[in-house]
Design an enzyme around this catalytic site. Structure first.
Site, PDB file in Angstrom:
ATOM      1  N   HIS A  85      65.148  25.783   7.811  1.00 39.80           N
ATOM      2  CA  HIS A  85      63.795  25.377   8.186  1.00 39.80           C
ATOM      3  C   HIS A  85      63.339  24.202   7.335  1.00 39.80           C
ATOM      4  CE1 HIS A  85      59.259  26.192   8.605  1.00 39.80           C
ATOM      5  NE2 HIS A  85      59.698  25.678   9.735  1.00 39.80           N
ATOM      6  N   HIS A  86      62.891  23.135   7.999  1.00 37.86           N
ATOM      7  CA  HIS A  86      62.331  21.965   7.323  1.00 37.86           C
ATOM      8  C   HIS A  86      60.908  21.751   7.826  1.00 37.86           C
ATOM      9  CE1 HIS A  86      66.536  19.952   6.545  1.00 37.86           C
ATOM     10  NE2 HIS A  86      66.302  20.986   5.753  1.00 37.86           N
ATOM     11  N   HIS A 113      59.617  21.463  16.056  1.00 40.82           N
ATOM     12  CA  HIS A 113      58.221  21.855  16.319  1.00 40.82           C
ATOM     13  C   HIS A 113      57.282  20.698  15.972  1.00 40.82           C
ATOM     14  CE1 HIS A 113      58.298  26.391  17.000  1.00 40.82           C
ATOM     15  NE2 HIS A 113      59.499  25.904  17.261  1.00 40.82           N
ATOM     16  N   GLU A 126      59.067  22.393  20.530  1.00 42.20           N
ATOM     17  CA  GLU A 126      57.795  23.045  20.840  1.00 42.20           C
ATOM     18  C   GLU A 126      57.049  22.073  21.766  1.00 42.20           C
ATOM     19  OE1 GLU A 126      54.948  25.888  18.188  1.00 42.20           O
ATOM     20  OE2 GLU A 126      55.086  23.812  17.581  1.00 42.20           O
ATOM     21  N   GLU A 146      52.890  31.873  19.211  1.00 43.88           N
ATOM     22  CA  GLU A 146      52.199  31.996  17.917  1.00 43.88           C
ATOM     23  C   GLU A 146      50.681  32.030  18.086  1.00 43.88           C
ATOM     24  OE1 GLU A 146      53.583  28.557  15.770  1.00 43.88           O
ATOM     25  OE2 GLU A 146      52.321  27.193  16.909  1.00 43.88           O
TER      26      GLU A 146
HETATM   27  C1  NOJ Z   1      54.025  25.688  13.192  1.00 43.41           C
HETATM   28  C2  NOJ Z   1      55.228  26.120  13.950  1.00 43.41           C
HETATM   29  O1  NOJ Z   1      55.039  26.043  15.331  1.00 43.41           O
HETATM   30  C3  NOJ Z   1      55.557  27.551  13.544  1.00 43.41           C
HETATM   31  O2  NOJ Z   1      56.609  28.044  14.328  1.00 43.41           O
HETATM   32  C4  NOJ Z   1      55.877  27.579  12.075  1.00 43.41           C
HETATM   33  O3  NOJ Z   1      56.048  28.902  11.688  1.00 43.41           O
HETATM   34  C5  NOJ Z   1      54.761  26.961  11.243  1.00 43.41           C
HETATM   35  N1  NOJ Z   1      54.355  25.711  11.798  1.00 43.41           N
HETATM   36  C6  NOJ Z   1      55.188  26.743   9.806  1.00 43.41           C
HETATM   37  O4  NOJ Z   1      56.195  25.781   9.751  1.00 43.41           O
END
Ligand code: NOJ
Length: 668
Positions: A380-381, A450, A469, A475
């Site tokens: 994850h970045h 994303h 995304e 979310e």
């Molecule tokens: C928004 C992203 O859409 C989500 O999936 C992620 O958990 C958070 N940012 C933190 O990076």
């Protein structure tokens, strides 16, 4: 290894018309191979107009074209047509992953060489396919034109009358397309992002979008007087839209045209208007299903930052890896593993390190442990929009993941701006996102982006850009102040955002209680959560919920079994915003999967199984809303049963309010 392009059989036929200098050439036209779609170009007093018809129906009424510059005179009028060239092309290519395996690229092309009063050349290119039209500008290399500063593109999109559209506004709710779609007459739009989808009064469906957005600004549509839009490019912070050099191409402006909403979904026009794959060995690019230390953060159970509830600990990650291995998931995403999350990371992302794990997260050990279980750790970045900070570390970060055998990385850009001042969808953003995908390819890393620039089919050229995304995902059901995604949301997505490519929506929430935000919740039934795995395409498909919410649940069986890479897709029934029935054949077996979903209204339908092979016995495993199910008061009521079926049968689909049905059809 699956060969990406097995087409070789492309045929090109060309015809060149003699130079044409006067008004006599007012009948330039190109038709689709099946003759149903016709683009006509006219020159009226030196201005160029195009229009699109499907059969006898108007799709785009006469609309002018043009480009405005800062450093040279505009390309808007005083044109003559010097030459018109028509050609045809027909080939079939294989996708490395996709909603359908084989794609036919079949079109007729019209190329117009235009010249203005100062003898400056502009080329306009139209391609007419059976599923729509692509149009782009080409500025050839020529004396007096070198560096270009584009201040506006003046492509018009005019309609016969005030038509109905599903659209989202530009930069109003946020700068990364995470809005609820509006359905309004186009007269009520100010500026809209693409894809924008119209139900025309003549019964046709039209989506306007762009293909191959490369080193250019992204296009939005600005409403004009009357029934029309003009292209509006997203600027740099200094007001310039695009810096370019001749020769140059703009992205394709695309018009996806269908008789039904489903024909928009199965269109391949956008992919066909992108360049073929440039990655030689794609054996490392593989679709995958994953879970993640993720929903817990959004629900407030865990934190990304350090502290007593830190989610990304070694022990918790081991637990997730074990759960993934036991249930056949390919990957585990871990967010909050690296330095930079303490404090307001979404305001200032410059503290993010992409190589330094927090002390309670043993990255090296976990990468080895995951591999020993045949599971991938998904990196994850999150950049917090701090692009310069990321670009400084990016190569080292990808090298680290590559050394550890980590093959997938989710990137994130939570911030109104990139580097504090540039829009995500500006040329600055377009350049950055492409740099990431290219460098990731060098290190055999697949990207899930994303807060992206909207997809435009670049995944054909770089199939390691697997999902993105760029829409309101699940979310929002955790924390959105408006209560979460309304039941209609996912019945609109397939015909709008999803036309642009895969979406990491993250379906599969099983526990709808939300102690942290009691007024916000998942607004579906449990069966609809399953159906979304078929309806919303993502070759990197996440099951959103935490392992403890899946353990022991019979409905989880569907998530374990549903694939995320398809041989074929069919949309037998759909009404945008109301219901969708999506049918897909697995790429690797003879099994079929059905996802049917509805908005807030319950409904009964029937699905003909005529897509199955004749004279073959199948078993349908059905995960349907229970008789008393409804999303608001009884969302968990689900009926799971199996029946024998053949291709002459019909399956009744009874969808509860906010509900759905998921079906696996296994060949015997
Ligand atoms: C928004 C992203 O859409 C989500 O999936 C992620 O958990 C958070 N940012 C933190 O990076």
């Amino acid at each position: 290894m699956k060969a990406l392009f097995c087409c070789a059989m492309g045929i090109i036929l060309s015809f060149v018309n003699t130079p044409l200098f006067s008004q006599k050439i007012d009948n330039l036209a190109v038709t689709s191979p099946d003759q149903s779609i016709r683009v006509t170009v006219q020159l009226v007093k030196g201005k160029v107009f195009y229009q699109i018809m499907k059969n006898e129906h108007s799709v785009i009424a006469p609309s002018s074209i043009g480009l405005k510059f800062r450093n040279i005179p505009n390309f808007t009028d005083n044109f003559i047509v010097v030459k018109s060239t028509t050609s045809s092309y027909d080939s079939t290519w294989e996708q490395p992953w996709g909603e359908q395996r084989w794609v036919r690229n079949h079109y007729n092309e019209l190329k117009l060489d235009l010249k203005d009063r100062s003898n400056r050349m502009l080329q306009l290119i139209f391609r007419a396919f059976n599923d729509g039209v692509g149009m782009r500008y080409h500025i050839p290399a020529q004396p007096g034109i070198d560096s270009l500063i584009i201040m506006d593109e003046l492509t018009e999109f005019n309609f016969k009358q005030d038509e109905k559209a599903w659209w989202i506004p530009v930069h109003r709710d946020n700068s990364y397309y995470e809005s609820i779609y509006r359905l309004t007459p186009m007269s009520q739009i100010d500026t809209a992002n693409t894809p924008i989808t119209f139900e025309l009064s003549n019964g046709l469906y039209l989506a306007i979008h762009e293909a191959n957005l490369t080193d250019y600004a992204s296009m939005t549509l600005q409403k004009q007087q009357g029934n029309g839009f003009v292209s509006c490019l997203i600027p740099w912070s200094n007001g310039v839209k695009v810096y370019a050099k001749a020769p140059m191409n703009t992205p394709w402006r695309i018009f996806i045209i269908g008789n039904t909403p489903g024909e928009l979904v199965t269109s391949t026009l956008m992919l066909n208007l992108n360049e073929p794959c440039v990655i030689k060995d794609i054996s490392w690019i593989k679709p995958a299903k994953y879970i993640g230390i993720w929903w817990g953060m959004h629900m407030g159970t865990y934190t990304w930052s350090q502290g007593p509830n830190h989610g990304a600990t070694t022990a918790n990650t081991v637990r997730y890896i074990d759960f993934a291995a036991k249930n056949g998931f390919n990957g585990v995403l871990v967010e909050g593993w690296n330095y930079g999350w303490d404090g307001q990371w979404y305001v200032d992302g410059s503290k993010f390190s992409f190589t330094q794990p927090y002390p309670d997260f043993d990255l090296e050990y976990l990468a080895r442990y995951a591999q020993s279980k045949n599971v991938q750790l998904i990196g994850h970045h999150e950049t917090g929009g701090a692009v310069s900070n990321y670009e400084k570390q990016m190569e080292e970060a990808f090298q680290l993941y590559n050394r550890l055998g980590i093959r997938y990385v989710k990137t994130g850009y939570v911030n109104k701006y990139l580097d504090g001042k540039e829009w995500h969808d500006s040329q600055f953003g377009v350049r950055h996102y492409r740099k990431v995908v290219e460098l990731a390819a060098k290190y055999h890393i697949t990207i899930d982006n994303h807060e992206p620039i909207k997809p435009t089919g670049i995944c054909r050229t770089y199939p390691n850009l697997m999902t993105q995304e760029g829409a309101r995902g699940q979310e929002y059901d955790a924390w959105s102040p408006d209560g979460g995604n309304p039941p209609s949301h996912t019945t609109i997505l397939p015909f709008t955002r999803m036309l642009a490519g895969p979406f990491d929506f993250t379906p599969g929430t099983f526990n709808f209680s939300n102690p942290a935000n009691p007024n916000t919740r998942v607004q579906t039934t449990l069966a609809k959560q399953l159906a979304l795995f078929v309806v919303i395409y993502s070759p990197l498909q996440m099951a959103s919920d935490m392992p403890e919410n899946y353990e022991g649940k019979p409905a989880f069986e569907f998530i374990k079994r549903v694939p995320c890479d398809w041989e074929k897709t069919i949309v037998p029934q759909a009404k945008i915003g109301e219901y969708v029935v999506m049918v897909r054949k697995d790429r690797n077996t003879d099994n079929w999967y059905v996802g049917a979903i509805t908005n807030e209204k319950g409904r009964e339908m029937s699905l003909k199984l005529d897509f199955l092979e004749p004279n073959i016995q199948y078993t349908a495993h059905i995960f349907a809303d229970g008789d008393a199910a409804d999303w608001k008061n009884n969302p968990y009521d689900i009926k799971i049963y199996s029946i024998p079926v053949r291709n002459t049968d019909e399956i009744p689909l009874k969808l509860a309010a906010g509900g759905g049905v998921a079906i696996e059809i296994i060949k015997q």
